[in-house]
Design an enzyme around this catalytic site. Structure first.
Site, PDB file in Angstrom:
ATOM      1  NE  ARG A  94      92.484  39.399  46.122  1.00 61.73           N
ATOM      2  CZ  ARG A  94      91.434  39.589  46.165  1.00 61.73           C
ATOM      3  NH1 ARG A  94      90.552  38.473  46.285  1.00 61.73           N
ATOM      4  NH2 ARG A  94      91.826  40.781  46.941  1.00 61.73           N
ATOM      5  CG  HIS A 147      93.141  41.695  51.191  1.00 64.14           C
ATOM      6  ND1 HIS A 147      94.059  42.842  50.498  1.00 64.14           N
ATOM      7  CD2 HIS A 147      92.080  41.587  51.435  1.00 64.14           C
ATOM      8  CE1 HIS A 147      93.397  42.416  49.927  1.00 64.14           C
ATOM      9  NE2 HIS A 147      91.846  41.931  50.215  1.00 64.14           N
ATOM     10  CD  GLN A 175      89.116  45.868  52.481  1.00 64.28           C
ATOM     11  OE1 GLN A 175      89.339  45.492  51.070  1.00 64.28           O
ATOM     12  NE2 GLN A 175      88.935  46.685  52.842  1.00 64.28           N
ATOM     13  CG  ASP A 187      86.692  38.795  56.479  1.00 67.39           C
ATOM     14  OD1 ASP A 187      86.195  38.641  55.321  1.00 67.39           O
ATOM     15  OD2 ASP A 187      88.502  38.195  55.706  1.00 67.39           O
ATOM     16  CB  CYS A 245      87.362  43.736  54.305  1.00 69.12           C
ATOM     17  SG  CYS A 245      87.320  41.425  53.874  1.00 69.12           S
ATOM     18  NE  ARG A 290      91.373  47.532  48.780  1.00 71.39           N
ATOM     19  CZ  ARG A 290      91.390  46.170  48.641  1.00 71.39           C
ATOM     20  NH1 ARG A 290      90.319  45.366  48.931  1.00 71.39           N
ATOM     21  NH2 ARG A 290      92.234  45.508  47.759  1.00 71.39           N
TER      22      ARG A 290
HETATM   23  N1   CP Z   1      87.625  43.146  50.242  1.00 68.67           N
HETATM   24  C1   CP Z   1      88.599  42.500  49.107  1.00 68.67           C
HETATM   25  O1   CP Z   1      89.734  42.071  48.158  1.00 68.67           O
HETATM   26  O2   CP Z   1      87.728  42.804  48.014  1.00 68.67           O
HETATM   27  P1   CP Z   1      87.658  40.839  46.402  1.00 68.67           P
HETATM   28  O3   CP Z   1      88.273  39.953  46.972  1.00 68.67           O
HETATM   29  O4   CP Z   1      86.248  41.804  45.980  1.00 68.67           O
HETATM   30  O5   CP Z   1      88.840  41.457  45.727  1.00 68.67           O
END
Ligand code: CP
Length: 297
Positions: A96, A123, A126, A214, A254, A282
């Site tokens: 990430r 992402h 997601q 989001d 998300c 997820r």
């Molecule tokens: N939706 C998502 O990626 O959540 P986090 O940032 O908590 O991993």
């Protein structure tokens, strides 16, 4: 050839369906038996970290989560050398990052799969969970309409691509200045569908099957918070906006959510909300992807 996963359309349409089928498999191949997976986070995470860690465990592997200060991507050591180091011990790497190019550079340096766990561009993990959630809700997705209300960010881009790849209509309502750029639009169109772009949330939601949002201010944009609160003031998903959906329409997010900003608390907790199945998916989606990337069946 090693397969990496930077964006949803790194998979073909058939491969995407294969990943979703693997995600639903309660008895997955133990493709990480005796192996580790390094999970490197430059930003905070609740869902991605925990879902990935548990997916790795379910595949017989051992997850090792790494905080940014522990490796110093491009500060203590070049990203390529961090990846080469991790590949000495692990069967796969997740990252990430802020800059998407860091993931591509890491992947180019190693011959184990590298998975994008969120970058400034995309992402895709997601989006896999989102499509899985919609399939569970509606079955066949062809012709269903998804209305995304909010910032045209990394989540929106991956979702739009995933919708195009599953023959869904994708609509996005955002204020001027917060819409997809031409590069994003070209990438979505390359997957065979033209997204509807509007500045009207009401127009986007009318007759849709899914409304999705989001946060307005993503990680790394905190200095823009005040400006974004003003720009998105007309884009809150509330009970009145939800009335525009089809009668079996659902709400998705998300997470994490900021109740009172992009959506109201009653919508988040309401009967049309699918945020918790979405969060749970997820883990299933991550497991399905890893089975695919590691050549399981
Ligand atoms: N939706 C998502 O990626 O959540 P986090 O940032 O908590 O991993």
């Amino acid at each position: 050839m090693t397969r990496h996963f930077f964006e949803v359309d790194d998979l073909s349409r058939d491969e995407l369906q294969q990943v979703l089928a693997y995600a639903a498999d309660p008895y997955p191949s133990k493709v990480l038996d005796g192996l580790g997976m390094a999970l490197l986070f430059e930003k905070p995470s609740a869902r991605t970290r925990n879902s990935m860690e548990m997916a790795v465990v379910q595949l017989g592997g051992h997850p090792v989560t790494i905080r940014p200060d522990e490796v110093g991507l491009d500060t203590r050591e070049p990203a390529e050398d961090v990846a080469r180091t991790l590949a000495c011990y692990h069967g796969a790497i997740g990252a990430r990052v802020f800059e998407h190019s860091k993931i591509e550079r890491m992947a180019a340096a190693v011959d184990v799969p590298v998975v994008n766990m969120l970058s400034d561009e995309s992402h895709p993990l997601q989006a896999l969970a989102d499509i899985l959630t919609m399939q569970q809700e509606f079955g066949d997705l062809g012709g269903k309409a998804v209305a995304y209300v909010g910032d045209a960010n990394n989540v929106a881009r991956s979702l739009a691509i995933a919708c195009a790849m599953t023959d869904m209509e994708f609509r996005i309502a955002s204020p001027a200045g917060y819409q997809f750029n031409d590069r994003d639009l070209d990438r979505i169109r390359a997957n065979g569908r033209e997204p509807m772009v509007t500045e009207s949330a009401t127009e986007a939601v009318a007759g849709a099957h899914v409304v999705y949002t989001d946060v307005w201010t993503s990680m790394g944009q905190e200095e823009e918070t005040r400006q974004r609160l003003d720009a998105f003031a007309e884009f809150t998903i509330d009970a009145a906006l939800m009335e525009g959906l089809e009668s079996d329409g659902i709400f998705m997010h998300c997470l994490p959510a900021h109740p009172g900003e992009e959506c109201t608390r009653d919508v988040l907790d309401g009967p049309q909300s699918r945020i918790w199945p979405q969060a749970q998916n997820r883990m299933h989606a991550a497991r399905g992807l890893l089975v695919f990337l590691l050549g399981g069946a």
